[in-house]
Structure formats: C-alpha cells, structure tokens
Design a protein around this motif. Structure first.
Motif, PDB file in Angstrom:
ATOM      1  N   UNK A   1      34.881  22.862  31.147  1.00  0.00           N
ATOM      2  CA  UNK A   1      35.228  23.778  30.070  1.00  0.00           C
ATOM      3  C   UNK A   1      35.261  25.218  30.549  1.00  0.00           C
ATOM      4  N   UNK A   2      34.267  25.596  31.363  1.00  0.00           N
ATOM      5  CA  UNK A   2      34.235  26.956  31.916  1.00  0.00           C
ATOM      6  C   UNK A   2      35.457  27.194  32.808  1.00  0.00           C
ATOM      7  N   UNK A   3      35.789  26.178  33.611  1.00  0.00           N
ATOM      8  CA  UNK A   3      36.930  26.305  34.508  1.00  0.00           C
ATOM      9  C   UNK A   3      38.220  26.549  33.722  1.00  0.00           C
ATOM     10  N   UNK A   4      38.435  25.761  32.677  1.00  0.00           N
ATOM     11  CA  UNK A   4      39.657  25.907  31.887  1.00  0.00           C
ATOM     12  C   UNK A   4      39.719  27.270  31.210  1.00  0.00           C
ATOM     13  N   UNK A   5      38.569  27.740  30.732  1.00  0.00           N
ATOM     14  CA  UNK A   5      38.532  29.058  30.096  1.00  0.00           C
ATOM     15  C   UNK A   5      38.882  30.155  31.095  1.00  0.00           C
ATOM     16  N   UNK A   6      38.291  30.065  32.309  1.00  0.00           N
ATOM     17  CA  UNK A   6      38.575  31.078  33.324  1.00  0.00           C
ATOM     18  C   UNK A   6      40.024  30.995  33.799  1.00  0.00           C
ATOM     19  N   UNK A   7      40.552  29.769  33.871  1.00  0.00           N
ATOM     20  CA  UNK A   7      41.946  29.619  34.271  1.00  0.00           C
ATOM     21  C   UNK A   7      42.858  30.287  33.256  1.00  0.00           C
ATOM     22  N   UNK A   8      42.517  30.140  31.968  1.00  0.00           N
ATOM     23  CA  UNK A   8      43.301  30.782  30.915  1.00  0.00           C
ATOM     24  C   UNK A   8      43.224  32.300  31.053  1.00  0.00           C
ATOM     25  N   UNK A   9      42.018  32.815  31.332  1.00  0.00           N
ATOM     26  CA  UNK A   9      41.868  34.268  31.536  1.00  0.00           C
ATOM     27  C   UNK A   9      42.698  34.740  32.713  1.00  0.00           C
ATOM     28  N   UNK A  10      42.707  33.935  33.790  1.00  0.00           N
ATOM     29  CA  UNK A  10      43.469  34.320  34.981  1.00  0.00           C
ATOM     30  C   UNK A  10      44.959  34.363  34.680  1.00  0.00           C
ATOM     31  N   UNK A  11      45.458  33.358  33.950  1.00  0.00           N
ATOM     32  CA  UNK A  11      46.880  33.328  33.604  1.00  0.00           C
ATOM     33  C   UNK A  11      47.262  34.519  32.724  1.00  0.00           C
ATOM     34  N   UNK A  12      46.382  34.861  31.778  1.00  0.00           N
ATOM     35  CA  UNK A  12      46.654  36.030  30.952  1.00  0.00           C
ATOM     36  C   UNK A  12      46.675  37.310  31.773  1.00  0.00           C
ATOM     37  N   UNK A  13      45.752  37.376  32.754  1.00  0.00           N
ATOM     38  CA  UNK A  13      45.709  38.550  33.632  1.00  0.00           C
ATOM     39  C   UNK A  13      46.981  38.672  34.450  1.00  0.00           C
ATOM     40  N   UNK A  14      47.449  37.526  35.000  1.00  0.00           N
ATOM     41  CA  UNK A  14      48.658  37.545  35.810  1.00  0.00           C
ATOM     42  C   UNK A  14      49.892  37.905  34.979  1.00  0.00           C
ATOM     43  N   UNK A  15      49.944  37.434  33.737  1.00  0.00           N
ATOM     44  CA  UNK A  15      51.053  37.801  32.839  1.00  0.00           C
ATOM     45  C   UNK A  15      51.052  39.282  32.587  1.00  0.00           C
ATOM     46  N   UNK A  16      49.834  39.850  32.402  1.00  0.00           N
ATOM     47  CA  UNK A  16      49.744  41.293  32.184  1.00  0.00           C
ATOM     48  C   UNK A  16      50.210  42.093  33.377  1.00  0.00           C
ATOM     49  N   UNK A  17      49.912  41.583  34.599  1.00  0.00           N
ATOM     50  CA  UNK A  17      50.361  42.262  35.800  1.00  0.00           C
ATOM     51  C   UNK A  17      51.869  42.231  35.920  1.00  0.00           C
ATOM     52  N   UNK A  18      52.465  41.084  35.561  1.00  0.00           N
ATOM     53  CA  UNK A  18      53.923  40.977  35.658  1.00  0.00           C
ATOM     54  C   UNK A  18      54.607  41.912  34.658  1.00  0.00           C
ATOM     55  N   UNK A  19      54.006  42.058  33.482  1.00  0.00           N
ATOM     56  CA  UNK A  19      54.583  42.934  32.474  1.00  0.00           C
ATOM     57  C   UNK A  19      54.521  44.391  32.922  1.00  0.00           C
TER      58      UNK A  19
END
Length: 369
Positions: free
Chosen positions: A351-369
């Motif tokens: 569960x922690x892994x999936x949550x952190x993975x979601x945070x990472x994906x959101x972070x990467x989307x923000x960088x691309x924007x």
C-alpha cells in the motif's frame, strides 16, 4: 523526496527490511573492514554466560582474534558505573541511531540504570578513541515473556538519550524479517569483549571476533548435545569439535552473516547461553532476532501494540545442567514467530509503495507541465 522514499521502500538504497531510519537508508555495512577470512579463526561456540560484573573468565582462550578500529561498527558495550568502578555488563548491536538491541539477561536485577551508559564505535574499552560515542540510556524494554530460568525470549531494546551519527566507525545492524532464509547464509562471525593478554595489573577489555558456522538446530538438540533445550527462536553457531567460542564477555554480542548476494551483513543473532566455553558438541546458542522482528518494531513505535501477538504457552523443556556453575541460561520458552504478521505487513508495504508511486507520477507530470 518522493523518489528517495520510493527507493528506500524498495530496498534500493539499502538492504530491504533491515533498518528503520536514518544513516542514509543503509545498514549492515562494514566500511573499514577487510577480508580477514584467512586470519580469523573459525569459532566453535559454546559459552557459559553470566552478567559480566567483572572480567572474570573473560581471559579464557576461546579462539577469537582482536579487531582493528572500525571492523565491527555496530557492536556496542553497555556499562554500569557502580561504587567500585565502571563495568562492562553486556554487548549489543546498534540497529537505529537511537536504539540498541541486546539480551534481556543484561538487565536482570539491574535496578537504577541512571548511571548506565552505552559505548558505541569502540574496540578498546579502556581507550575508546575519538571516533567512539557515549550515550546514557533513556529507557529499555525487556520482552515481557522473558524467562530468566530458561532464557526464553531473551531479548531487550535500549533507547539512547539522543541519536548517534553514523560514520566509518558507527553503523547500523540489519535485522532480517521473515523473508530472509537465515539457514542458507554461509559466512558468519560473532564478536565480544575479552580481556587483552597484556592487561596487567587490571583488566583491559578489547573487542574480539571469530568466524563461525550456523548449525542445524536438530543436531544441536540431539541427546549428546543440548538434548532438546534449543527452541525454534534460537540459533546454534560454532563447530562440532569446539575449540573456538564465546564466553562471559560476549553476552548480547552479535552474530552476523554476510548476505549471499549483496556486500553487507545481516544481524541474525544475539549471544544468549551455552554450556561451558569452547567444548565439543556445546556450540553457542543465540537469540534469533528474525523471530522478534515485529516485537522490535512495536517497541520502537513503528507498529501498533496489537501487532505483536503473544507467543503460545509451551511447557518448558528441562534445562541441561551447567558445567561451570555460573547459572547458564538455557532454553527459550515460547515461539515469537513472524508468520502471523507476514501477510498483513507485506500488504501494508505494498500500500505504501502504491501511494508513493502515485506521488512520483504526479511529480513527474508536474515537471513535464
């Protein structure tokens, strides 16, 4: 930060399941150690333990060799200052910048511990050196099912008054969870504090090490060995022929084994009891810390108290008689297995892994924007 947390969770920044802190996410390292496989004698462990209020018995030749500074960066000395001086009481292992793992026997009849201290990063207790750290004890937790008559559940956690900083001379031990096949580890060592041969007129305790082999518990429990006195939450280490051993100064000392793949060591045991010192068919018996992984996490506040299910009631096995008359501790009285938490703990990690993975994906989307 999300990426770093993800790497730590996956174990890519250090051995998985081994540490709960700090020290850059690493544990089990020996930064200034070198390969001493040809120099370190193999350790046929068999010990007779008593709290070392003096160095009596510590000068016995049990086959260990002295170590150079930094060779054992996780081994500590717990000391008590009494009216007649300061004494080494037992050894232990640093597993977190503010937590030390040792045996419950160390605190049997301890009373006021306000004058007890922990020495970290030393190899000579008479001359700790500038790399060593000294900490007072804030509190300690003895396993509530510890049985001094049988050495059952012989484990304790010590909380230091303040954290230490990791260095080449101070490192954390890796406590394995239930996923590690400890019996398959091949290269193992143990260490303890012994009287130096040149320590006249008074004792000078130095750290010594010895190479050992993990031994089959069924063999260790055979009629001509310990006759059923060794329980599943204990390990035997040494050699059938004896000759190399831990003794009084080693109580609480770590048993570490090199990972079969990675270049780090697992803290698999704590010196608990034995019969005599260095005798044939009398190897050293160690508390298996893997079986207490959940208990450790609960004491450190990383899991709720209800996660630590009490061990089942088992009738005590008869304890073998002591050769030395020093009150050898024998047997572990209950099974503190990790089986009951393995599934829920892994689900929690997932569960922690999936949550952190979601945070990472959101972070990467923000960088691309």
């Amino acid at each position: 930060m999300a990426l770093l947390r993800l790497l730590l969770l996956l174990g890519l920044a250090g051995p998985a399941g081994g540490t709960w802190d700090s020290c850059r996410g690493t544990c089990g390292l020996r930064p200034v150690a070198f390969d001493r496989s040809s120099a370190v004698p193999e350790y046929s462990q068999d010990r007779s333990y008593e709290p070392l209020e003096s160095s009596e018995g510590a000068s016995q030749d049990t086959g260990g060799t002295g170590v150079h500074p930094g060779a054992w960066p996780g081994v500590i000395s717990i000391q008590a200052t009494l009216e007649n001086g300061t004494w080494h009481m037992c050894a232990g292992a640093l597993i977190h910048p503010q937590w030390v793992l040792t045996v419950a026997q160390c605190f049997r009849g301890a009373g006021d511990i306000s004058r007890w201290e922990v020495v970290i990063g030393a190899t000579d207790l008479s001359q700790p050196g500038p790399e060593a750290e000294l900490r007072r004890i804030h509190t300690f937790h003895v396993h509530k099912y510890y049985d001094p008559a049988t050495a059952g559940n012989n484990i304790a956690l010590v909380e230091l008054e303040r954290p230490v900083e990791c260095s080449d001379y101070i490192q954390l031990g890796c406590v394995p969870d239930g996923s590690l096949a400890v019996a398959e580890l091949k290269t193992c060592y143990t260490a303890g504090w012994r009287g130096a041969p040149d320590s006249a007129p008074g004792p000078r305790l130095v750290l010594q090490e010895a190479k050992v082999r993990l031994m089959d518990v069924q063999l260790c429990n055979s009629s001509r060995w310990y006759g059923g006195a060794v329980h599943p939450q204990e390990l035997c280490a040494g050699y059938p022929r004896g000759g190399i051993d831990t003794c009084q100064g080693d109580i609480g000392g770590p048993l570490v084994c090199k990972d079969n793949v990675g270049d780090y060591f697992w803290l698999v045991g704590l010196a608990s009891w034995g019969k005599g010192c260095a005798g044939a068919k009398r190897p050293g018996v160690f508390t298996s810390v893997q079986h207490f992984h959940t208990w450790i996490q609960v004491q450190m506040g990383l899991l709720p108290p209800e996660a630590d299910v009490p061990p089942p009631e088992l009738p005590p096995s008869p304890a073998p008689e002591s050769d030395s008359g020093s009150g050898n501790l024998e047997k572990s009285n209950g099974e503190d297995s990790e089986d009951y938490t393995a599934v829920s703990y892994r689900h929690r990690i997932l569960g922690q892994f999936l949550k952190l993975l979601q945070e990472l994906l959101q972070f990467l989307k923000g960088e691309e924007a």
